[in-house]
Design a protein around this motif. Structure first.
Motif, PDB file in Angstrom:
ATOM      1  N   UNK A   1      -6.361  29.108  11.390  1.00  0.00           N
ATOM      2  CA  UNK A   1      -6.637  27.799  11.074  1.00  0.00           C
ATOM      3  C   UNK A   1      -5.945  27.160   9.746  1.00  0.00           C
ATOM      4  N   UNK A   2      -5.720  25.943   9.958  1.00  0.00           N
ATOM      5  CA  UNK A   2      -5.100  25.298   8.712  1.00  0.00           C
ATOM      6  C   UNK A   2      -6.032  24.155   8.126  1.00  0.00           C
ATOM      7  N   UNK A   3      -7.187  24.111   8.639  1.00  0.00           N
ATOM      8  CA  UNK A   3      -8.122  23.234   7.816  1.00  0.00           C
ATOM      9  C   UNK A   3      -9.534  23.389   8.325  1.00  0.00           C
ATOM     10  N   UNK A   4     -10.523  23.090   7.885  1.00  0.00           N
ATOM     11  CA  UNK A   4     -12.005  23.428   7.931  1.00  0.00           C
ATOM     12  C   UNK A   4     -12.333  23.290   9.205  1.00  0.00           C
ATOM     13  N   UNK A   5     -12.025  22.538  10.088  1.00  0.00           N
ATOM     14  CA  UNK A   5     -12.842  22.281  11.475  1.00  0.00           C
ATOM     15  C   UNK A   5     -11.515  22.291  12.609  1.00  0.00           C
ATOM     16  N   UNK A   6     -10.597  22.909  12.219  1.00  0.00           N
ATOM     17  CA  UNK A   6      -9.583  23.164  13.057  1.00  0.00           C
ATOM     18  C   UNK A   6     -10.007  23.758  14.728  1.00  0.00           C
ATOM     19  N   UNK A   7     -10.921  24.728  14.398  1.00  0.00           N
ATOM     20  CA  UNK A   7     -11.171  25.417  15.600  1.00  0.00           C
ATOM     21  C   UNK A   7     -12.404  24.351  16.482  1.00  0.00           C
ATOM     22  N   UNK A   8     -12.975  23.799  15.695  1.00  0.00           N
ATOM     23  CA  UNK A   8     -13.869  22.584  16.572  1.00  0.00           C
ATOM     24  C   UNK A   8     -13.108  21.681  17.134  1.00  0.00           C
ATOM     25  N   UNK A   9     -12.005  21.231  16.539  1.00  0.00           N
ATOM     26  CA  UNK A   9     -11.179  20.067  17.182  1.00  0.00           C
ATOM     27  C   UNK A   9     -10.609  20.782  18.303  1.00  0.00           C
ATOM     28  N   UNK A  10     -10.187  22.011  18.217  1.00  0.00           N
ATOM     29  CA  UNK A  10      -9.350  22.914  19.407  1.00  0.00           C
ATOM     30  C   UNK A  10     -10.418  22.659  20.562  1.00  0.00           C
ATOM     31  N   UNK A  11     -11.605  23.240  20.114  1.00  0.00           N
ATOM     32  CA  UNK A  11     -12.822  23.394  21.306  1.00  0.00           C
ATOM     33  C   UNK A  11     -13.078  21.793  21.766  1.00  0.00           C
ATOM     34  N   UNK A  12     -13.322  20.905  21.226  1.00  0.00           N
ATOM     35  CA  UNK A  12     -13.403  19.536  21.457  1.00  0.00           C
ATOM     36  C   UNK A  12     -12.056  19.087  22.480  1.00  0.00           C
ATOM     37  N   UNK A  13     -10.972  19.726  22.053  1.00  0.00           N
ATOM     38  CA  UNK A  13      -9.862  19.213  23.209  1.00  0.00           C
ATOM     39  C   UNK A  13      -9.745  19.653  24.313  1.00  0.00           C
ATOM     40  N   UNK A  14     -10.190  21.039  24.372  1.00  0.00           N
ATOM     41  CA  UNK A  14     -10.204  21.715  25.530  1.00  0.00           C
ATOM     42  C   UNK A  14     -11.223  21.522  26.439  1.00  0.00           C
ATOM     43  N   UNK A  15     -12.628  20.993  25.582  1.00  0.00           N
ATOM     44  CA  UNK A  15     -13.683  20.413  26.370  1.00  0.00           C
ATOM     45  C   UNK A  15     -13.212  18.952  27.443  1.00  0.00           C
ATOM     46  N   UNK A  16     -12.277  18.426  26.573  1.00  0.00           N
ATOM     47  CA  UNK A  16     -11.798  16.953  27.125  1.00  0.00           C
ATOM     48  C   UNK A  16     -11.028  17.383  28.363  1.00  0.00           C
ATOM     49  N   UNK A  17     -10.199  18.175  28.156  1.00  0.00           N
ATOM     50  CA  UNK A  17      -9.369  18.564  29.204  1.00  0.00           C
ATOM     51  C   UNK A  17     -10.092  18.972  30.476  1.00  0.00           C
ATOM     52  N   UNK A  18     -11.226  19.903  30.367  1.00  0.00           N
ATOM     53  CA  UNK A  18     -12.035  20.243  31.439  1.00  0.00           C
ATOM     54  C   UNK A  18     -12.718  19.075  31.877  1.00  0.00           C
ATOM     55  N   UNK A  19     -13.300  18.067  31.217  1.00  0.00           N
ATOM     56  CA  UNK A  19     -13.933  16.786  31.620  1.00  0.00           C
ATOM     57  C   UNK A  19     -13.160  15.925  32.416  1.00  0.00           C
ATOM     58  N   UNK A  20     -11.719  16.008  32.173  1.00  0.00           N
ATOM     59  CA  UNK A  20     -10.993  15.108  32.903  1.00  0.00           C
ATOM     60  C   UNK A  20     -10.590  15.908  34.207  1.00  0.00           C
ATOM     61  N   UNK A  21     -10.407  17.004  34.372  1.00  0.00           N
ATOM     62  CA  UNK A  21     -10.102  17.966  35.711  1.00  0.00           C
ATOM     63  C   UNK A  21     -11.583  17.509  36.503  1.00  0.00           C
ATOM     64  N   UNK A  22     -12.711  17.656  35.830  1.00  0.00           N
ATOM     65  CA  UNK A  22     -13.877  17.541  36.316  1.00  0.00           C
ATOM     66  C   UNK A  22     -13.997  16.059  37.168  1.00  0.00           C
TER      67      UNK A  22
END
Length: 368
Positions: A326-347
């Protein structure tokens, strides 16, 4: 040299493959994040020398032995004009082994294919088609190989149930501030139990195949003459698995409009033309051998891979960022939210997704 690999170590390694460091020109090769890889040139030969990362591959002999089995099978297919790509084989040591151990480090040598280049990101739909077709040809050529003879390189790598267990353990042990920050993502993942159950049910009905498990464009070599793929490389994570994993990961990395660590979720969209091209080319690569149940499973894979990766990012965030860089404190949380958004768009576009994956005709011919 990276990771404390020095000329002194290389001077000990090269004779095991029949060469003296004094007769070799050595340079770093590629920009891989896992292994240390070098291009070695002598007066009469060019080859690849690689030191395996034992933090990632805790059983390096499994990696080299799996690669031997796969490349040998593909070579037979190639010799009989049943595999259009070029197998990448491990070279033997002076005592006919596929590796050497020097100062506790595992080394191997690989066949070098000249007049080739690698690509880091897909530029257009046409290029995406060649990528999908090449990975499909690779898997199809191994359809008569017993995938269960391969060692499991990373245990339960694509086991969603296990990833959910890990997430729940992280939730139980996480600090309150991290739990508050991740609350929305946690609640959404927990609301998807029907999807999780369906994935478990789907996998029970699918045949195991040899899957690559890292179907990114930079794991292909392209010809400088034709600009078409000539070889599938980096077989380190090849093991028994399901087509939906390879296809889903390919779609995940190719079809989103923003990078996987972008926080600009309102502007995320799906490139449906890209998905159509990937599907058509991937199905064509199996030359009519793709079963109906496997093609249907590709739908699950498209949604599964971003969903599962989001659980892994979220787990790591709650655990204090131990796995992913990671390069900042919430980097992994941002990644998680990003991939969940992609999942939601497909659904949200389930009907369109189904139509593309199940109805798109295969290309008329595979890429040669």
């Amino acid at each position: 040299m990276t990771q404390s690999i020095t000329n002194e170590i290389l001077a000990l390694v090269l004779p095991k493959f029949g060469y003296s460091i004094d007769d070799c020109q050595i340079s770093l090769l590629g920009n891989g994040l896992i292994n240390n890889t070098y291009l070695v040139k002598t007066t009469d030969k060019t080859f690849v020398l690689q030191c395996l990362n034992q933090q990632v591959f805790t059983s390096p002999l499994n990696v080299t032995n799996n690669a031997d089995q796969i490349s040998s099978h593909l070579q037979v297919k190639s010799d009989n004009n049943r595999y259009a790509l070029t197998p990448v084989c491990q070279l033997r040591t002076t005592d006919n082994k596929n590796h050497v151990v020097v100062q506790g480090q595992y080394w191997r040598s690989l066949h070098y294919i000249p007049n080739c280049y690698t690509v880091e990101s897909i530029a257009n739909v046409e290029q995406a088609s060649t990528v999908a077709n090449a990975f499909a040809q690779f898997t199809a050529a191994l359809s008569d190989f017993n995938s269960e003879s391969l060692a499991e390189i990373i245990t339960q790598f694509h086991d969603l149930s296990m990833r959910i267990v890990q997430l729940n353990q992280a939730i139980d042990n996480a600090s309150k501030p991290l739990l508050i920050a991740a609350q929305a993502s946690i609640q959404f993942i927990q609301s998807q139990q029907n999807f999780i159950d369906n994935i478990v049910k789907t996998t029970k009905s699918l045949p195991l195949r040899v899957t690559h498990n890292d179907t990114k464009i930079n794991n292909l070599l392209f010809s400088t003459e034709t600009n078409k793929p000539v070889a599938v490389i980096d077989l380190d994570t090849c093991m028994a698995g399901y087509l939906m994993h390879d296809f889903g990961d390919m779609v995940r990395t190719c079809c989103a409009s923003i990078a996987e660590d972008s926080a600009d979720l309102d502007n995320m969209s799906i490139d449906w033309n890209m998905l159509t091209a990937l599907t058509s080319a991937y199905v064509a690569g199996f030359n009519g051998s793709l079963s109906e149940i496997e093609r249907t499973s590709l739908l699950c894979g498209i949604k599964l891979m971003p969903f599962m990766l989001s659980t892994r990012f979220l787990t790591d965030f709650l655990n204090g960022d131990r796995y992913f860089k990671t390069t900042y404190a919430r980097h992994n949380l941002v990644r998680a939210e990003n991939q969940l958004q992609l999942y939601k768009l497909f659904c949200q576009q389930e009907s369109l997704l189904t139509d593309i994956v199940l109805s798109t005709p295969a290309l008329n011919a595979t890429y040669k």
